[in-house]
Design a protein around this motif. Structure first.
Motif, short mmCIF file in Angstrom:
data_model
loop_
_atom_site.label_atom_id
_atom_site.label_comp_id
_atom_site.label_asym_id
_atom_site.label_seq_id
_atom_site.Cartn_x
_atom_site.Cartn_y
_atom_site.Cartn_z
N LYS A 49 -2.40 18.74 -19.04
CA LYS A 49 -2.92 18.90 -17.68
C LYS A 49 -3.62 17.60 -17.29
CE LYS A 49 -5.69 21.97 -14.80
NZ LYS A 49 -6.55 23.17 -14.79
N ARG A 50 -2.90 16.78 -16.50
CA ARG A 50 -3.38 15.45 -16.14
C ARG A 50 -3.93 15.45 -14.72
NH1 ARG A 50 1.64 11.85 -17.37
NH2 ARG A 50 2.60 13.55 -16.22
N TRP A 51 -5.15 14.99 -14.57
CA TRP A 51 -5.81 14.92 -13.26
C TRP A 51 -5.45 13.60 -12.61
CZ3 TRP A 51 -7.87 18.95 -10.95
CH2 TRP A 51 -8.10 20.08 -11.74
N CYS A 52 -5.31 13.64 -11.28
CA CYS A 52 -4.90 12.43 -10.60
C CYS A 52 -5.40 12.37 -9.16
CB CYS A 52 -3.38 12.29 -10.61
SG CYS A 52 -2.50 13.71 -10.02
N ALA A 53 -5.47 11.16 -8.68
CA ALA A 53 -5.70 10.89 -7.26
C ALA A 53 -4.33 10.65 -6.64
CB ALA A 53 -6.58 9.65 -7.10
N VAL A 54 -4.12 11.23 -5.45
CA VAL A 54 -2.81 11.14 -4.79
C VAL A 54 -3.02 10.80 -3.32
CG1 VAL A 54 -0.71 12.39 -4.19
CG2 VAL A 54 -1.90 12.93 -6.33
#
Length: 160
Positions: A49-54
């Motif tokens: 489960k990878r968190w990211c800014a989009v």
């Protein structure tokens, strides 16, 4: 009712579409979200489960012109830190958009794959057996990986 060429998305401050709007170059949809690789399976979900800014950018007519995506960490490494880093990064990107204003948008379906994960507004057919026949069964658009579903009457509202 068919799916429109561009799908309205309602701006909702303090909720899932609080960081959408227009800027000098067109429209944008920004979020902090978690993404799983499309081919992932197994029990160790925290590591995947990878968190990211989009930040997705669109022209004035709603056609996708580019996406900026950056992973900031996994839930296994520390979810709070990963989310905080993604929020900070997204804030920097949004601050760099000239003449940014938060408001409703209308965007065309698109798909982007980044490091094995699907991002985009994807048209889908669903099996709505048992629902009333109103001519809209099976027509929807899903924003990945955010999990926002858009349906007729295509008024910008969404389900999570």
């Amino acid at each position: 009712m068919s799916v429109p060429e561009v799908i309205p998305v309602r701006h909702e401050p303090e909720y899932r579409t609080s960081t959408i709007g227009q800027w000098e170059g067109g429209q944008f949809f920004a979020s902090v979200t978690a993404a799983f690789p499309e081919d992932w399976s197994g029990d160790d979900w925290q590591a995947h489960k990878r968190w990211c800014a989009v930040l997705h950018r669109f022209d004035a007519g709603g056609r996708h012109i580019g996406s900026r995506i950056e992973f900031t960490g996994t839930s296994a490494e520390g979810e709070e830190q990963a989310v905080a880093a993604a929020r900070e990064l997204l804030g920097e990107w949004l601050d760099a958009l000239p003449m940014r204003r938060y408001q409703d948008i209308a965007i065309a379906p698109f798909e982007v794959r980044f490091e094995g994960a699907l991002f985009g507004l994807v048209l889908e057919e669903e099996d709505d057996e048992g629902d009333e026949d109103d001519g809209t069964e099976g027509l929807s658009a899903e924003l990945y990986p955010d999990g926002l579903g858009f349906y007729a009457p295509w008024d910008g509202s969404y389900d999570t």
